[in-house]
Design a protein around this motif. Structure first.
Motif, PDB file in Angstrom:
ATOM      1  N   ASP A 311       0.787  -1.183   0.087  1.00  0.00           N
ATOM      2  CA  ASP A 311       0.038   0.056   0.081  1.00  0.00           C
ATOM      3  C   ASP A 311       0.780   1.324   0.083  1.00  0.00           C
ATOM      4  N   ASP A 312       1.961   1.278   0.624  1.00  0.00           N
ATOM      5  CA  ASP A 312       2.827   2.652   0.710  1.00  0.00           C
ATOM      6  C   ASP A 312       3.647   2.568  -0.299  1.00  0.00           C
ATOM      7  N   ILE A 313       3.805   1.520  -1.224  1.00  0.00           N
ATOM      8  CA  ILE A 313       4.402   1.649  -2.405  1.00  0.00           C
ATOM      9  C   ILE A 313       3.485   2.102  -3.614  1.00  0.00           C
ATOM     10  N   VAL A 314       2.233   1.685  -3.384  1.00  0.00           N
ATOM     11  CA  VAL A 314       1.315   2.117  -4.454  1.00  0.00           C
ATOM     12  C   VAL A 314       1.066   3.662  -4.128  1.00  0.00           C
ATOM     13  N   ARG A 315       1.054   4.044  -2.784  1.00  0.00           N
ATOM     14  CA  ARG A 315       0.566   5.464  -2.325  1.00  0.00           C
ATOM     15  C   ARG A 315       1.788   6.302  -3.032  1.00  0.00           C
ATOM     16  N   THR A 316       3.180   5.813  -3.200  1.00  0.00           N
ATOM     17  CA  THR A 316       4.012   6.926  -3.609  1.00  0.00           C
ATOM     18  C   THR A 316       3.620   6.964  -5.143  1.00  0.00           C
ATOM     19  N   ALA A 317       3.458   5.842  -5.630  1.00  0.00           N
ATOM     20  CA  ALA A 317       3.186   6.049  -7.359  1.00  0.00           C
ATOM     21  C   ALA A 317       2.035   6.974  -7.538  1.00  0.00           C
TER      22      ALA A 317
END
Ligand code: UDP
Length: 328
Positions: A311-317
């Motif tokens: 989720d954190d990764i997708v949030r940065t994208a």
């Protein structure tokens, strides 16, 4: 130390450049043919040599002018499906181009080579997670071009002492925390940016390529690693080469795989958008599961990931795409 970042205007390369600049100890030059990269992704003040690694004279000029000690190599064609349609184009760019680059390094005495490799070189892996010395039998031309370069590097070390690090990762994703730079390919083919095109209003739904794989939910499982974490690993690899003066190969992953369906779920949570999905046939050249063990990179390089949740990764994208809805 003077470093040349080939493909430094591209997605992964630009994140490396950004992390290198923060350290204040490298003189950085970017080389890029701008076929998929963007000069705006390179911080101001860093020279960008625009040209192609298949152009020997261009490489000669760049090496004569800048005399780099180390080369990071991200200039490559990276699409599995396209590589199945145009294998020769992939060998020309990824293998022949790299031969010319290595010849220039040999001629001009550049010592260290950090190679952007891929877990795709393992093909249908014999075990999960994949360890660096596991059997590599690629199942698509893209993975095979990367394996060919890795093999070549071994002989270059033996013949003229080139010290190299091969870093294999599968799904580089996410974006710099600032949201200033991120993934922007035209046309886009990677899963996370394609999914995010739905909440951005650029596409109606996301296609899931295959739901009959031998995985828990039937969709392909991949290892999603944040691009800033990859950048850190590349810099640690250069430190390692300079310190130990020995070549090595590392897998960079999270040790945990996520299915296409799980990534879509994560994007639904992050964006609050329902993101409709439709099942389509399998995509050529896709193995069911690829997860890379990064144990060796952690112990030998001291690599520590900053991003652990998908989720954190997708949030940065999502942050990058909201800031740049039309791309760069
Ligand atoms: N994928 C998908 N729909 C898309 C794009 C990709 O289902 O629109 C799947 C693809 O088949 C693979 C995974 O998502 O299993 C990751 O694909 P991507 O192209 O992002 O990276 P690759 O795994 O090819 O390096």
């Amino acid at each position: 130390m003077k470093v040349l970042v080939c493909g430094g205007a591209g997605y992964i390369g630009s994140h490396i450049v950004r992390e290198l600049t923060k350290l204040n100890k490298y003189e950085i030059v970017v080389l890029d043919n701008l076929s998929t990269g963007h000069t705006i992704a390179v911080p101001e003040g860093i020279p960008v040599e625009v040209g192609d690694i298949r152009d020997k004279q261009f490489l000669e000029d760049v090496f004569s002018k800048h005399k780099p000690t180390a080369v990071f190599h991200f200039s490559a064609s990276i699409e599995v499906a396209q590589s199945c349609v145009d294998p020769l184009g992939y060998y020309e760019n990824n293998v022949a181009g790299t031969i010319y680059l290595l010849q220039a390094m040999q001629k001009h005495g550049a010592k260290y080579f950090i190679f952007s490799s891929t877990a795709a070189l393992f093909g249908q892996p014999e075990r999960i997670p994949i360890h660096p010395d596991d059997l590599s039998i690629p199942v698509n031309p893209y993975g095979d071009t990367k394996l060919a370069v890795e093999t070549m590097l071994k002989w270059c070390d033996q013949a003229f002492g080139l010290k190299y690090a091969c870093l294999r990762y599968f799904n580089a994703c996410g974006a710099d925390a600032s949201g200033d730079i991120g993934e922007d390919h035209t046309p886009e083919s990677h899963l996370i940016p394609l999914i995010l095109q739905v909440p951005l209003g650029k596409r109606e739904k996301i296609f899931i390529f295959g739901d009959d794989y031998d995985t828990e939910d039937g969709s392909c499982v991949r290892d999603y690693v944040h691009v800033t974490d990859l950048a850190t690993a590349h810099i640690l690899a250069l430190d390692y080469l300079a310190r130990e003066n020995t070549s090595n190969r590392f897998n960079l992953g999270s040790g945990k795989g996520y299915s296409v369906k799980e990534i879509i779920e994560a994007a639904r949570r992050v964006t609050g958008h329902p993101i409709p999905a439709e099942i389509k046939p399998r995509r050529a050249g896709d193995p069911a599961t690829l997860v890379a063990s990064s144990e060796k990179a952690e112990t030998v390089l001291g690599w520590k990931r900053q991003y652990h949740s998908v989720d954190d990764i997708v949030r940065t994208a999502w942050n990058f795409h909201q800031k740049h809805p039309k791309g760069f």
